[in-house]
Design an enzyme around this catalytic site. Structure first.
Site, PDB file in Angstrom:
ATOM      1  N   VAL A  69       4.234  22.530  35.758  1.00  0.00           N
ATOM      2  CA  VAL A  69       3.147  23.455  35.429  1.00  0.00           C
ATOM      3  C   VAL A  69       1.952  22.645  34.962  1.00  0.00           C
ATOM      4  O   VAL A  69       2.048  21.852  34.017  1.00  0.00           O
ATOM      5  CB  VAL A  69       3.582  24.474  34.344  1.00  0.00           C
ATOM      6  CG1 VAL A  69       2.388  25.303  33.875  1.00  0.00           C
ATOM      7  CG2 VAL A  69       4.675  25.386  34.889  1.00  0.00           C
ATOM      8  N   ALA A 114       0.243  19.486  30.791  1.00  0.00           N
ATOM      9  CA  ALA A 114       1.197  19.867  31.836  1.00  0.00           C
ATOM     10  C   ALA A 114       2.607  19.733  31.282  1.00  0.00           C
ATOM     11  O   ALA A 114       2.804  19.190  30.179  1.00  0.00           O
ATOM     12  CB  ALA A 114       1.039  18.966  33.051  1.00  0.00           C
ATOM     13  N   LYS A 115       3.576  20.209  32.000  1.00  0.00           N
ATOM     14  CA  LYS A 115       4.983  19.980  31.669  1.00  0.00           C
ATOM     15  C   LYS A 115       5.792  20.188  32.933  1.00  0.00           C
ATOM     16  O   LYS A 115       5.376  20.938  33.830  1.00  0.00           O
ATOM     17  CB  LYS A 115       5.442  20.975  30.590  1.00  0.00           C
ATOM     18  CG  LYS A 115       6.675  20.518  29.840  1.00  0.00           C
ATOM     19  CD  LYS A 115       6.332  19.556  28.720  1.00  0.00           C
ATOM     20  CE  LYS A 115       7.551  19.055  27.984  1.00  0.00           C
ATOM     21  NZ  LYS A 115       7.185  18.277  26.794  1.00  0.00           N
ATOM     22  N   GLY A 116       6.943  19.533  32.996  1.00  0.00           N
ATOM     23  CA  GLY A 116       7.801  19.701  34.156  1.00  0.00           C
ATOM     24  C   GLY A 116       9.247  19.804  33.724  1.00  0.00           C
ATOM     25  O   GLY A 116       9.579  19.547  32.564  1.00  0.00           O
ATOM     26  N   ASP A 155      11.075  13.583  28.446  1.00  0.00           N
ATOM     27  CA  ASP A 155      11.274  14.644  27.449  1.00  0.00           C
ATOM     28  C   ASP A 155      12.792  14.782  27.304  1.00  0.00           C
ATOM     29  O   ASP A 155      13.537  13.892  27.727  1.00  0.00           O
ATOM     30  CB  ASP A 155      10.599  15.946  27.928  1.00  0.00           C
ATOM     31  CG  ASP A 155      10.550  17.002  26.830  1.00  0.00           C
ATOM     32  OD1 ASP A 155       9.824  16.803  25.851  1.00  0.00           O
ATOM     33  OD2 ASP A 155      11.256  18.026  26.937  1.00  0.00           O
TER      34      ASP A 155
END
Ligand code: NAD
Length: 427
Positions: A69, A114-116, A155
């Site tokens: 995202v 962002a993050k995934g 993460d």
């Protein structure tokens, strides 16, 4: 506060994102933000959902779902970690990507948010399966990432090795030319930065020191409790111990240990490595996980999970201060209750910013192909994170609000200024 979600797409209904929306709205009121800007800040720019087929060791093919995202890119390339966990879904990734946007903004970094993630239990994968999964996931999102576009990082459930595979896959797909700047949190040998592994924990301790200082206290001799003894928690414990804090209680998944005179953290790290539990540590009393929340402490450092302190247990919190090492351990409503009771809370977007700050240094070093000494890195980390704390502290005093509201206010204000300067495309 709750919103009418009747016409809201499913992926924008998650509790983490709803929490973020509430914080954005409150920051909008606090800082008198332009309503058009606020509306844009409440929606993720791009949500990428990919199918990740993986050849397993038994030769079967399992299909996982991956996400990236890209929430907001006003301040620079997108930046945020990749999570491998069985509970990952699009709504969680949206919430985490929003959080990264405000974290990068309040820290003054030249990054968007962002993050995934991939919905998978990484503990159930062999090394080969994890590598296959990482390479295919990277390939599926490779057109959207790059050193000037979007720079992932580790993460929960991913580590420097995962980042090495990501960097290699991306580089192979770019004609085989090595592109270290596409990802941070890499091993040192392939363009990683000194100080990255312990950076979040060190940042938590710099912030704890500064938070004590503004209240006329010192970290030396103070009693600390730490929830979670993983990367963030164990490093925070070690750096606090080195500064003379009494780390009296530490917990992990199956409970923890307590010693009123302070635990010897280097020995406890060894004990945890060998026994995979904090229990049974020589000279300490075993404790249950929930005992930590109620313990009378100068500071509690939750460094494990989100949502561990909510309105249900906020009244039982025994600490005078909470420094959020984890993302979102105290809910917004619980923050208000605790603030009214005089508990000083330093929010995650500042307190655990050390990781992304040193990731930023890694990216800069990769682009320059010139690497810095660890002292240099730690000094620059302290300067950036302390500046973010000070700006937030000044805003909190000026607006007479808690530190979480102030941090969001500072973050949203910086984004508003940049968005107004850039304008709206096409117009
Ligand atoms: P990690 O997996 O290394 O450590 C988390 C630890 O918490 C594990 O040891 C786990 O067993 C423990 N734990 C799980 N549930 C628990 C519970 N109920 N009570 C006590 N302990 C429990 O993860 P990490 O990298 O240390 O990240 C921890 C938190 O910090 C996450 O919220 C993450 O998003 C956040 N964070 C991490 C970084 C980083 O650089 N690693 C940066 C910013 C934020």
């Amino acid at each position: 506060m709750s919103y009418n979600l009747d016409n809201t797409p499913e992926h924008l209904k998650g509790p983490l994102f709803q929490n973020a929306l509430q914080a954005i709205d409150e920051a909008g009121t606090l800082m008198k933000i332009d309503p058009n800007i606020l509306a844009r800040l409440k929606s993720p720019r791009r949500c990428i959902v990919v199918s990740v087929p993986v050849r397993m060791d038994d030769q079967s093919v399992q299909v996982f779902t991956g996400y990236r995202v890209q929430y907001n890119t006003t301040l620079g390339p997108y930046k945020g970690g990749i999570r491998y966990h069985q509970k990952v879904d699009l709504s969680e990734v949206v919430g985490l990507a929003a959080l990264m946007t405000f974290k990068n903004s309040v820290l003054g970094l030249p990054y968007g948010g962002a993050k995934g993630g991939v919905t998978v239990d990484p503990t159930k994968l062999s090394r080969t399966e994890k590598q296959n999964l990482t390479r295919r996931y990277t390939s599926e999102i490779s057109q959207f990432i790059g050193p000037a576009k979007d720079i992932p990082a580790p993460d929960v459930g991913t580590d420097p090795q995962t980042m090495a595979w990501l960097m290699d896959t991306y580089s192979q797909e770019q004609g085989g030319f090595t592109q270290p700047g596409v990802v941070t949190g890499k091993p040192i040998e392939i363009g990683g930065s000194l100080g990255r592994t312990g950076a979040t924990g060190l940042g938590v301790v710099y912030i704890t020191e500064r938070a004590f200082e503004v209240q006329g206290k010192t970290i030396k001799g103070s009693s600390l409790g730490i929830q979670g003894f993983g990367n963030v928690g164990s490093h925070a414990a070690l750096y606090a111990f080195e500064r003379g804090a009494k780390v009296v209680a530490v917990t992990d998944l199956d409970g923890g240990c307590f010693n009123g005179d302070g635990l010897n953290i280097p020995s406890l790290i060894e004990h945890f490595k060998q026994n995979k539990t904090l229990r049974g540590f020589k000279g300490a009393k075993d404790i249950q996980n929930n005992e930590l929340i109620t313990m009378p402490l100068d500071a509690l450092l939750p460094c494990a999970l989100e949502g561990v302190i909510d309105v249900k247990n906020a009244a039982s919190v025994g600490a005078k201060m909470i420094v959020e090492g984890a993302n979102g351990p105290v809910t917004i409503d619980a923050t208000k209750l605790l603030h009214d009771r005089g508990v000083f809370i330093v929010p995650d977007i500042i307190a655990n910013g050390g990781g992304v700050i040193v990731s930023y240094f890694e990216w800069v070093q990769d682009i320059m192909s010139f690497f810095w000494e660890e002292d240099d890195i730690n000094g620059k980390l302290k300067s950036i994170i302390t500046k973010a704390f000070n700006t937030t502290w000044d805003t909190a005093k000026e607006k007479k609000v808690d530190m979480r509201s102030a941090a969001m206010g500072v973050a949203v204000k910086r984004l508003e200024k940049a968005m107004l300067l850039r304008g709206l495309y096409p117009r």
